[in-house]
Design a protein around this motif. Structure first.
Motif, PDB file in Angstrom:
ATOM      1  N   VAL A 107     -37.336   7.078  -5.542  1.00 27.47           N
ATOM      2  CA  VAL A 107     -36.521   8.020  -5.693  1.00 27.47           C
ATOM      3  C   VAL A 107     -36.689   9.419  -5.150  1.00 27.47           C
ATOM      4  CG1 VAL A 107     -35.830   7.039  -8.142  1.00 27.47           C
ATOM      5  CG2 VAL A 107     -37.864   8.573  -7.691  1.00 27.47           C
ATOM      6  N   HIS A 108     -35.761  10.197  -4.812  1.00 29.37           N
ATOM      7  CA  HIS A 108     -35.825  11.279  -4.070  1.00 29.37           C
ATOM      8  C   HIS A 108     -34.735  12.308  -4.424  1.00 29.37           C
ATOM      9  CE1 HIS A 108     -34.839  14.015  -0.573  1.00 29.37           C
ATOM     10  NE2 HIS A 108     -36.260  14.146  -0.640  1.00 29.37           N
ATOM     11  N   ASP A 109     -34.871  13.454  -4.663  1.00 26.87           N
ATOM     12  CA  ASP A 109     -33.988  14.390  -5.018  1.00 26.87           C
ATOM     13  C   ASP A 109     -33.406  14.041  -6.442  1.00 26.87           C
ATOM     14  OD1 ASP A 109     -32.504  16.975  -3.467  1.00 26.87           O
ATOM     15  OD2 ASP A 109     -30.847  15.960  -4.534  1.00 26.87           O
ATOM     16  N   TRP A 110     -31.887  14.115  -6.458  1.00 25.62           N
ATOM     17  CA  TRP A 110     -31.031  13.514  -7.456  1.00 25.62           C
ATOM     18  C   TRP A 110     -31.384  12.148  -7.901  1.00 25.62           C
ATOM     19  CZ3 TRP A 110     -27.975  14.862 -11.436  1.00 25.62           C
ATOM     20  CH2 TRP A 110     -27.560  16.365 -11.381  1.00 25.62           C
ATOM     21  N   GLY A 111     -32.074  11.464  -6.850  1.00 26.10           N
ATOM     22  CA  GLY A 111     -32.364  10.066  -7.030  1.00 26.10           C
ATOM     23  C   GLY A 111     -33.191   9.795  -8.234  1.00 26.10           C
ATOM     24  N   GLY A 112     -34.058  10.918  -8.410  1.00 30.97           N
ATOM     25  CA  GLY A 112     -35.080  10.924  -9.443  1.00 30.97           C
ATOM     26  C   GLY A 112     -34.487  10.765 -10.888  1.00 30.97           C
ATOM     27  N   MET A 113     -33.347  11.458 -11.061  1.00 32.14           N
ATOM     28  CA  MET A 113     -32.765  11.632 -12.416  1.00 32.14           C
ATOM     29  C   MET A 113     -31.884  10.135 -12.481  1.00 32.14           C
ATOM     30  SD  MET A 113     -33.143  14.277 -14.541  1.00 32.14           S
ATOM     31  CE  MET A 113     -33.167  15.641 -13.773  1.00 32.14           C
ATOM     32  N   ILE A 114     -31.214  10.035 -11.340  1.00 29.48           N
ATOM     33  CA  ILE A 114     -30.327   8.499 -11.483  1.00 29.48           C
ATOM     34  C   ILE A 114     -31.260   7.344 -11.736  1.00 29.48           C
ATOM     35  CG2 ILE A 114     -28.607   7.388 -10.245  1.00 29.48           C
ATOM     36  CD1 ILE A 114     -27.857  10.064  -8.744  1.00 29.48           C
ATOM     37  N   GLY A 115     -32.252   7.445 -10.879  1.00 28.12           N
ATOM     38  CA  GLY A 115     -33.165   6.059 -10.887  1.00 28.12           C
ATOM     39  C   GLY A 115     -33.800   6.070 -12.155  1.00 28.12           C
ATOM     40  N   MET A 116     -34.452   7.418 -12.588  1.00 28.50           N
ATOM     41  CA  MET A 116     -35.047   7.035 -13.884  1.00 28.50           C
ATOM     42  C   MET A 116     -34.136   7.053 -15.122  1.00 28.50           C
ATOM     43  SD  MET A 116     -38.145   6.743 -12.953  1.00 28.50           S
ATOM     44  CE  MET A 116     -38.755   6.650 -14.721  1.00 28.50           C
ATOM     45  N   GLY A 117     -32.999   7.537 -14.907  1.00 27.82           N
ATOM     46  CA  GLY A 117     -31.970   7.333 -15.843  1.00 27.82           C
ATOM     47  C   GLY A 117     -31.721   5.715 -16.073  1.00 27.82           C
TER      48      GLY A 117
END
Length: 300
Positions: A107-117
């Protein structure tokens, strides 16, 4: 656009139909699944070198969020540009692919929130996590919300700059790599999907969707994701960080380390936000090594 990037991006790509919208993703290689989730204003292009390094041994899944990369870029009348919808999209993609075994999440950038979501909905599916200059929690107390983001998020000037002049994508390509600045050609490839007012809608909507206070759209969802991170505390985790990131700086890194004290951490004082680009000669092989070192545990 494909002609502008194909020198760097030697992939065919696939498309999932999301209620009439074309959701583009890479599906490269075979083996245990690695799902790579990008942020704003990048796209699957950011992960190209990691895909090339892993696809001989892993199945690499890399979506372009709606409005990004080679995915469709609809108006607000056809798509709800929100974090919850982004997580829904990723969930539908993963469900459609019949992935075998535990997922390694990158995960990177907004990907952290999306991926961990996604991970918070399906904790049993996650086997390892690689964290690259991102967050899955609210702005740390020590961090002031950057003025540049505030202008883009809250003002008409920001809308004009982002959608009219592509300021967010252009700026990110310039300052995203500090130690090893991108060539003009590479910067153009990063910016290529965002070539018109219409095609920059996601770039703006992502910034406008940043929840800063209770009552903001998505604030409760971020709280929920953050509160559930403890479930992943004992999973293998590697963190690679560029300390000169003007948003995801060392205050975010410290929060990751506080929450995940067992994580392997490599931090670069002279690197920027696009750590996978800025330090690719070091970081890509280290991710491959992390995967190999944790393989026995993961397949057990």
């Amino acid at each position: 656009m494909r002609d502008e990037v194909k020198k760097y991006y030697p992939f065919t790509g696939c498309t999932l139909d999301l209620d009439g919208l074309a959701y583009h993703y890479l599906d490269e290689g075979t083996g245990a699944p690695v799902v790579m989730v990008h942020g704003n204003p990048s796209w699957s292009f950011y992960y190209r070198n990691l895909v090339l390094a892993l696809r001989d041994n892993y199945r690499c899944i890399v979506p372009d969020h709606i409005g990004c990369g080679f995915s469709e870029k609809p108006g607000d009348d056809r798509y709800d540009y929100t974090l919850s919808r982004r997580i829904d999209d990723l969930e539908r993609l993963i469900d459609s692919l019949d992935l075998q075994g535990k997922i390694t999440l990158v995960v990177h950038d907004w990907g952290g929130m999306i991926g961990m979501g996604y991970a918070s909905r399906h904790p049993e599916r996650i086997g390892r996590i690689v964290v690259l200059n991102t967050a899955a929690f609210h702005l740390p107390k020590e961090k002031t919300f950057p003025l540049g983001l505030k202008i883009c998020r809250d003002t008409m000037l920001g809308t004009l700059l982002v959608r009219g002049f592509n300021a967010f994508s252009v700026g990110a390509s310039i300052v995203g790599c500090k130690k090893n600045p991108m060539s003009q050609e590479l910067m153009q490839a990063y910016r290529a999907p965002y070539d018109s007012w219409q095609n920059r809608i996601a770039t703006l909507r992502f910034v406008q969707d940043i929840p800063l206070a209770p009552g903001d759209r998505g604030y409760d969802l971020v709280s929920e994701i953050a509160n559930g991170l403890d479930r992943f505390r004992d999973l293998p985790m590697a963190i690679f960080w560029g300390e000169l990131d003007f948003v995801f700086d060392t205050t975010f890194l410290a929060e990751w380390q506080r929450r995940f004290p067992k994580a392997q951490v490599k931090s670069y004082p002279d690197a920027g936000h696009y750590i996978l680009e800025d330090m690719k000669e070091e970081v890509v092989p280290m991710i491959v090594q992390f995967m190999q070192q944790t393989e026995t545990r993961e397949t057990a």
